[in-house]
Design a protein around this motif. Sequence first.
Motif, PDB file in Angstrom:
ATOM      1  N   SER A 142       0.791  -1.003  -0.015  1.00 45.53           N
ATOM      2  CA  SER A 142       0.035   0.069   0.049  1.00 45.53           C
ATOM      3  C   SER A 142       0.851   1.259   0.029  1.00 45.53           C
ATOM      4  O   SER A 142       2.150   1.201   0.353  1.00 45.53           O
ATOM      5  N   GLU A 143       0.207   2.413  -0.238  1.00 51.39           N
ATOM      6  CA  GLU A 143       0.958   3.625  -0.071  1.00 51.39           C
ATOM      7  C   GLU A 143       1.440   3.890   1.331  1.00 51.39           C
ATOM      8  O   GLU A 143       2.555   4.595   1.340  1.00 51.39           O
ATOM      9  N   LYS A 144       0.684   3.446   2.039  1.00 48.43           N
ATOM     10  CA  LYS A 144       1.178   3.610   3.560  1.00 48.43           C
ATOM     11  C   LYS A 144       2.329   2.912   3.829  1.00 48.43           C
ATOM     12  O   LYS A 144       3.202   3.392   4.561  1.00 48.43           O
ATOM     13  N   ASP A 145       2.469   1.720   3.329  1.00 49.94           N
ATOM     14  CA  ASP A 145       3.785   1.180   3.386  1.00 49.94           C
ATOM     15  C   ASP A 145       4.997   1.926   2.519  1.00 49.94           C
ATOM     16  O   ASP A 145       6.029   1.951   3.240  1.00 49.94           O
ATOM     17  N   LYS A 182       2.114  -5.695  -5.840  1.00 45.76           N
ATOM     18  CA  LYS A 182       1.280  -4.256  -6.440  1.00 45.76           C
ATOM     19  C   LYS A 182       2.430  -3.600  -7.298  1.00 45.76           C
ATOM     20  O   LYS A 182       3.160  -2.664  -6.651  1.00 45.76           O
ATOM     21  N   LEU A 185       3.533   0.196  -7.245  1.00 41.00           N
ATOM     22  CA  LEU A 185       4.527   0.830  -6.110  1.00 41.00           C
ATOM     23  C   LEU A 185       5.818   0.583  -6.200  1.00 41.00           C
ATOM     24  O   LEU A 185       6.751   1.251  -5.602  1.00 41.00           O
ATOM     25  N   LYS A 454      -3.086  -5.837  11.368  1.00 42.31           N
ATOM     26  CA  LYS A 454      -2.680  -5.391   9.946  1.00 42.31           C
ATOM     27  C   LYS A 454      -2.775  -6.604   8.974  1.00 42.31           C
ATOM     28  O   LYS A 454      -3.311  -6.920   8.042  1.00 42.31           O
TER      29      LYS A 454
END
Length: 497
Positions: A142-145, A182, A185, A454
Amino acid sequence: MKRKDFFKLFGFAATGLALPPLATKAAVNEQSLQQPVKPVTVTGKVIANGKGIAGVAVTDGTSIVLTDKNGNYTLEAAAGAEFVYISLPAGYAFPNEKKMATFYKTIDTKTENFVADFTLEKLTVDDSKHCFVVWADTQMISEKDVELLKTQSVPDLQQLVESYPTGTLFHGIGCGDLVWDKFELFKGYKEAIAATGVTFFNVIGNHDMDIKTARTDEWSAETFKKEFGPTYYSFNRGKIHYVVLDDVFFIGTAKKYIGYITENQLSWLEQDLKNVSKGSTVVVSLHIPTDTGAARRYKKEAELGSNVSNREQLYKILADYKVHFMSGHTHFNDVWEKENMMEHNHGTVCGAWWTGPVCGDGTPSGYGVYEVDGNELTWYYKSTGLPKEHQVTVFEKGRSKDYPDEIIANVWNWDSKWKVEWFEDGAAKGAMEQRVAFDPLAVELYSGPELPKKHKFVEPTLADHIFFAKPSAGAKEIEVKVTDRFGKVYSVKKKLA
């Protein structure tokens, strides 16, 4: 095997998401198979400051030629060859584009003759001394990662480099699973690497493969190659020869793969090593470890995706060299040494998939740091956000339900040449007892079906690098002192009362 048991045994990053239906044949694959590609004659020159560089290895991934005294070469590329690339010679800066190493050119297969010149820059310093880092499993989903990578890992590496004398040569190895399926990313990964200021070479991991569209392993690296170039190659710095291999072999269904090195790579490696003096040091980076102690710790047979199935063939090819394997994949830290070989299976940059500060074996999120002097390597593990002197975690009595009366030391980068000793109220008590066990913090963070929130598949994993001692009833303070194989001493004191 149950999902929990699967992760418990190998610390895999294999699933956790629903498996997709069997992949259909990608149109591009069918088109390529229907249109045989003719061989291409590739010619060019390797130069620096306008002068040719002799003896540089040039390859299409199948055959290898050397440049002549004027830096010229001619290579009859195999049918279907995608790249022409060089084994970057020692003494030259690593060419890069925003800190991604650029040692290759894409062959135009529509022509019978293709010209590929390579321009290098001579270093102004001696590269026989240099450093490199191994970033295993950045693995963002994810973009959070991605943001965590940029705000935690990147500044840590920047500060590490700044702690060395100005001008120290550094490079990095992204040891696979750069993202977690993904591919959008990859952009964030590249931005993070650019921000580090360190040129990186990259390894393909099982989560970097086109497993949703490929029908065989041959087509599983198309996206990776567009982003990073060849999946196997070599380069040189100082007296060290570096090799990168692709050992994730997609078997054509769902997300299944095995650890396996193809004959084409083994044959190429045999040719590559003919240009390397026997007895010298070779650093081989691959994603899946050639071997680990996981199966022994769990007293089970290793799964095909947990190590390299044909590793003995690889070992035979490397028998005449001093070899260090750099691997990732497992999300635990494991070091073994045998005869001419040593493997460093690294704890991960993402820890337990960006869920907490440690991997399943209690190894802190972080990366390996290697200092090179001639043919010799020294190393340590750098925990993200912590000083490089942090090499052991000590737990007070009561932190382990299995061993409530004992203190516990997790020495994650331990190997057989380390010493782990303890002291009680200043008195030497000798060596701590080594056991296969769980790290107390990993148990607290990850054990059970509801933890971590998570990614609930994460579980603590058994490790060899856990040490125990039982203090006396009236003891007031204990100290754990560990000495690594290079004689560096690290100690931690804990008050008991």
